[in-house]
Design an enzyme around this catalytic site. Structure first.
Site, PDB file in Angstrom:
ATOM      1  N   LYS A 197      -1.089  -7.007  -9.292  1.00 29.84           N
ATOM      2  CA  LYS A 197      -2.055  -7.129  -8.187  1.00 29.84           C
ATOM      3  C   LYS A 197      -1.640  -6.077  -7.152  1.00 29.84           C
ATOM      4  CE  LYS A 197      -2.998  -8.347  -4.466  1.00 29.84           C
ATOM      5  NZ  LYS A 197      -3.346  -7.305  -3.450  1.00 29.84           N
ATOM      6  N   GLU A 203       9.182  -4.592  13.032  1.00 29.04           N
ATOM      7  CA  GLU A 203       9.010  -3.468  12.108  1.00 29.04           C
ATOM      8  C   GLU A 203       7.707  -2.770  12.502  1.00 29.04           C
ATOM      9  OE1 GLU A 203       7.709  -4.176   8.053  1.00 29.04           O
ATOM     10  OE2 GLU A 203       8.959  -2.535   7.333  1.00 29.04           O
ATOM     11  N   PHE A 227       0.821  -1.230   0.000  1.00 29.70           N
ATOM     12  CA  PHE A 227       0.000   0.000   0.000  1.00 29.70           C
ATOM     13  C   PHE A 227       0.843   1.262   0.000  1.00 29.70           C
ATOM     14  CE2 PHE A 227       0.911  -0.144   4.572  1.00 29.70           C
ATOM     15  CZ  PHE A 227       1.093   1.203   4.840  1.00 29.70           C
ATOM     16  N   CYS A 281       9.632   1.704   3.427  1.00 26.02           N
ATOM     17  CA  CYS A 281      10.542   0.601   3.765  1.00 26.02           C
ATOM     18  C   CYS A 281      11.962   1.097   3.931  1.00 26.02           C
ATOM     19  CB  CYS A 281      10.501  -0.470   2.695  1.00 26.02           C
ATOM     20  SG  CYS A 281      11.128   0.150   1.142  1.00 26.02           S
TER      21      CYS A 281
HETATM   22  P1  NAD Z   1       1.608  -6.633   2.965  1.00 28.54           P
HETATM   23  O1  NAD Z   1       2.666  -7.670   3.014  1.00 28.54           O
HETATM   24  O2  NAD Z   1       0.514  -6.685   3.958  1.00 28.54           O
HETATM   25  O3  NAD Z   1       0.905  -6.624   1.521  1.00 28.54           O
HETATM   26  C1  NAD Z   1       1.651  -6.656   0.345  1.00 28.54           C
HETATM   27  C2  NAD Z   1       0.824  -7.341  -0.731  1.00 28.54           C
HETATM   28  O4  NAD Z   1       0.558  -8.685  -0.327  1.00 28.54           O
HETATM   29  C3  NAD Z   1      -0.522  -6.674  -0.984  1.00 28.54           C
HETATM   30  O5  NAD Z   1      -0.771  -6.664  -2.368  1.00 28.54           O
HETATM   31  C4  NAD Z   1      -1.497  -7.557  -0.226  1.00 28.54           C
HETATM   32  O6  NAD Z   1      -2.776  -7.593  -0.821  1.00 28.54           O
HETATM   33  C5  NAD Z   1      -0.845  -8.928  -0.289  1.00 28.54           C
HETATM   34  N1  NAD Z   1      -1.139  -9.742   0.899  1.00 28.54           N
HETATM   35  C6  NAD Z   1      -1.401  -9.292   2.161  1.00 28.54           C
HETATM   36  N2  NAD Z   1      -1.620 -10.336   2.982  1.00 28.54           N
HETATM   37  C7  NAD Z   1      -1.494 -11.457   2.239  1.00 28.54           C
HETATM   38  C8  NAD Z   1      -1.603 -12.848   2.543  1.00 28.54           C
HETATM   39  N3  NAD Z   1      -1.881 -13.285   3.769  1.00 28.54           N
HETATM   40  N4  NAD Z   1      -1.402 -13.726   1.544  1.00 28.54           N
HETATM   41  C9  NAD Z   1      -1.111 -13.309   0.299  1.00 28.54           C
HETATM   42  N5  NAD Z   1      -1.008 -12.006  -0.042  1.00 28.54           N
HETATM   43  C10 NAD Z   1      -1.187 -11.082   0.921  1.00 28.54           C
HETATM   44  O7  NAD Z   1       2.356  -5.213   3.022  1.00 28.54           O
HETATM   45  P2  NAD Z   1       1.700  -3.780   3.133  1.00 28.54           P
HETATM   46  O8  NAD Z   1       1.166  -3.600   4.499  1.00 28.54           O
HETATM   47  O9  NAD Z   1       0.834  -3.495   1.980  1.00 28.54           O
HETATM   48  O10 NAD Z   1       3.018  -2.870   2.952  1.00 28.54           O
HETATM   49  C11 NAD Z   1       3.896  -2.561   4.005  1.00 28.54           C
HETATM   50  C12 NAD Z   1       5.052  -3.535   4.048  1.00 28.54           C
HETATM   51  O11 NAD Z   1       5.741  -3.520   2.810  1.00 28.54           O
HETATM   52  C13 NAD Z   1       6.093  -3.151   5.090  1.00 28.54           C
HETATM   53  O12 NAD Z   1       6.517  -4.309   5.736  1.00 28.54           O
HETATM   54  C14 NAD Z   1       7.216  -2.538   4.263  1.00 28.54           C
HETATM   55  O13 NAD Z   1       8.508  -2.615   4.850  1.00 28.54           O
HETATM   56  C15 NAD Z   1       7.133  -3.375   3.036  1.00 28.54           C
HETATM   57  N6  NAD Z   1       7.764  -2.706   1.907  1.00 28.54           N
HETATM   58  C16 NAD Z   1       8.967  -3.170   1.508  1.00 28.54           C
HETATM   59  C17 NAD Z   1       9.620  -2.548   0.473  1.00 28.54           C
HETATM   60  C18 NAD Z   1      10.959  -3.031   0.011  1.00 28.54           C
HETATM   61  O14 NAD Z   1      11.408  -2.567  -1.020  1.00 28.54           O
HETATM   62  N7  NAD Z   1      11.618  -3.939   0.701  1.00 28.54           N
HETATM   63  C19 NAD Z   1       9.024  -1.455  -0.178  1.00 28.54           C
HETATM   64  C20 NAD Z   1       7.770  -1.021   0.244  1.00 28.54           C
HETATM   65  C21 NAD Z   1       7.142  -1.664   1.306  1.00 28.54           C
END
Ligand code: NAD
Length: 520
Positions: A188, A405, A164, A296
């Site tokens: 997605k 985190e 997000f 991140c």
């Molecule tokens: P998230 O892991 O909750 O969601 C990421 C994606 O996975 C979304 O599209 C979501 O719909 C999907 N998803 C969520 N739960 C799922 C499940 N149980 N099974 C399968 N798919 C699922 O992450 P978020 O809250 O959207 O974003 C924040 C996180 O992203 C933080 O941990 C941040 O550090 C990380 N992030 C990392 C980077 C990087 O480059 N390393 C960059 C941006 C964000």
């Protein structure tokens, strides 16, 4: 009375926006079985609904992408580059509109949303150079009369699953290069801020990208699982939290796919005693609280090396008090709300757990004023998902505010007796996304760069996000897979390498030889 209020609710729902999938060059016109709410985080109000894809819609998108791949992979590099250039122009023309959409659903302030569009645009610009990026090598006469050359070919239908916090930029870490390399793409996006993906899809269509090359399926875990199990998807790029990154990597690779899965982070900023403390305090506050800490590459742990801890803390707290918190759409705001009510509550819970575990709550963001109103929690009348900037001091490595985190506006300050102890903290962290050292000593900085077990390192730069022509990625629990995202590693991820050994017959061929080919 009940009928009147039901009718009003239905009318309100009709007036709200509706985000659906983008398949085969146009919005999907089916009826979804499941939906999610989209919020304005500044008010806490629902502003629309997003369809959640079932495996059937994922199939449709993959089918469209598979069809399009047959022709797109054969389109000349010159033509692919010209579509990329057209997309780049459109993106520039619509950058403000796109940033506004991001602000409305994510909550980040307008300047921050504009920043994410411009960093995404840089990857598009890098992808415009695809003819050069796909050049292979050629060696004449590797053996007598035989030449060798290498080429890179697209892998097929590839998918991107994104978080997000950067609804425009992170997808643009993926699809410009994937598409420029000749693949077709199924995105997605996060279900929390789905609109940016649809605007990007319509800009692609306007740029002349053939139908089916870029598709969007909205949704949650069900859509992700359908992608991971789909036999026609050859590669998956994921960015999100560590547990889901691990899940996507394990399940995607088990299904035979190439996977790069970028996870969460805990980024340390080490401040050495000789550093310019005003510069360090500015950097810690900017990198800790920009985008409400939902980045991140945010700095979440400041490590002050003795004896500068108290001095640095007072410079940090004085700056934090002046941060203007307010709606992303108000140009006075420097920091917006958090993404959802539950996330806001989870982040705030670390202020209590930190104190319980022995930290000092030097700044309590729950008391920070919000432009246009008092701080209100999720669910309160007129309340958005607000939490002001907070600072926990005297944090130690076993506290949950340090090990977890938090992904919000909470800065933890640790004290380290020596440089070695500070580096030890960085290297024992389970995450390895970014880190920074602040110092005026070139030798110390050079040593830190060499010793930090982290993917992206800054020297007097708190958020060292690589430019589009390098690649982005962490180590340890911040990345599952072998290749970082975008840059030349991105080109490698989205292509198969092939080496050709070729001989054009001449009269010197020497008959049957069952030996292993060796140079003669
Ligand atoms: P998230 O892991 O909750 O969601 C990421 C994606 O996975 C979304 O599209 C979501 O719909 C999907 N998803 C969520 N739960 C799922 C499940 N149980 N099974 C399968 N798919 C699922 O992450 P978020 O809250 O959207 O974003 C924040 C996180 O992203 C933080 O941990 C941040 O550090 C990380 N992030 C990392 C980077 C990087 O480059 N390393 C960059 C941006 C964000």
């Amino acid at each position: 009375m009940k009928h009147a209020s039901d009718a009003r609710l239905r009318a309100e729902k009709r007036a709200q926006k509706h985000c659906t999938h983008w398949i085969g060059g146009k919005p999907w016109d089916g009826e979804a079985d499941r939906h999610g709410d989209v919020y304005d985080p500044a008010t806490g109000q629902v502003t629309g609904q997003v369809d959640f894809a079932s495996p059937a819609e994922v199939d449709l998108a993959v089918e469209a992408a598979k069809d399009a791949f047959r022709t797109w992979r054969r389109i000349s590099l010159a033509k692919r580059a010209s579509v990329m250039f057209a997309f780049r122009e459109l993106l520039r023309d619509h950058a403000t509109e796109l940033a506004k959409l991001v602000s409305e659903e994510h909550g980040k302030v307008a300047s921050d949303a504009a920043g994410e569009i411009s960093r995404g645009l840089e990857v598009v610009e890098f992808a415009c150079g695809i003819p050069h990026l796909l050049k292979g090598g050629y060696s004449e006469n590797v053996s007598t009369g035989i030449d060798s050359y290498s080429i890179r070919q697209p892998v097929g239908v590839v998918a991107g699953i994104t978080p997000f916090n950067f609804p425009a930029m992170v997808p643009m870490w993926m699809f410009p290069l994937a598409i420029a390399c000749g693949n077709t793409f199924v995105l997605k996006p996060s279900e929390k801020d789905p609109s940016a993906s649809l605007m990007l899809a319509s800009l692609w269509a306007e740029a002349g990208l053939p139908d089916g090359v870029f598709n969007v399926v909205q949704g949650d875990k069900e859509a992700v699982d359908a992608i991971l199990g789909h036999p026609d998807i050859k590669a998956v790029s994921f960015v999100g939290s560590t547990p889901i990154a691990r899940y996507v990597y394990e399940n995607g690779t088990k299904a035979g796919k190439r996977v790069q899965a970028l996870g969460g982070a805990k980024n340390h900023m080490v401040v050495l005693p000789d550093a310019d403390l005003d510069l360090a305090a500015d950097a810690a506050v900017s990198a800790g609280f920009g985008s409400a800490g939902e980045r991140c590459m945010a700095i979440s742990a400041v490590v002050a090396v003795d004896p500068i801890g108290d001095d640095l803390m007072s410079r940090i707290t004085e700056r934090v008090a002046r941060i203007r918190v307010g709606p992303g759409t108000d140009e006075r705001s420097e920091m917006g709300p958090l993404i959802t009510g539950p996330h806001r509550d989870r982040v705030a819970s670390y202020l209590d757990s930190g104190v319980r575990e022995g930290a000092t709550l030097a700044v309590d963001g729950r008391l920070h004023p919000v432009i246009g109103g008092a701080v209100k929690g999720a669910g309160e009348a007129g309340g958005g998902f607000w939490l002001g900037p907070s600072v926990l001091d005297h944090v130690t490595p076993e506290m949950s505010c340090y090990t977890d985190e938090i992904f919000g506006p909470v800065l933890s300050v640790l004290r380290a007796p020596t440089y070695e102890a500070a580096v030890e903290l960085v290297n024992t962290s389970r995450y390895g996304n970014g880190t920074a050292v602040f110092t005026n000593d070139g030798g110390a900085a050079r040593r830190f760069v060499s010793e930090a077990e982290i993917g992206m390192v800054g020297v007097n730069v708190p958020i060292p996000v690589p430019m589009a022509y390098y690649s982005f990625g962490g180590w340890k629990a911040s990345l599952f897979g072998d290749l970082h995202i975008y840059g030349t590693e991105g080109v490698h991820f989205y292509t198969h390498g092939k080496v050709v050994t070729s001989r054009w017959l001449d009269p010197s061929h020497g008959g049957v030889n069952l030996g292993f080919p060796v140079n003669t």
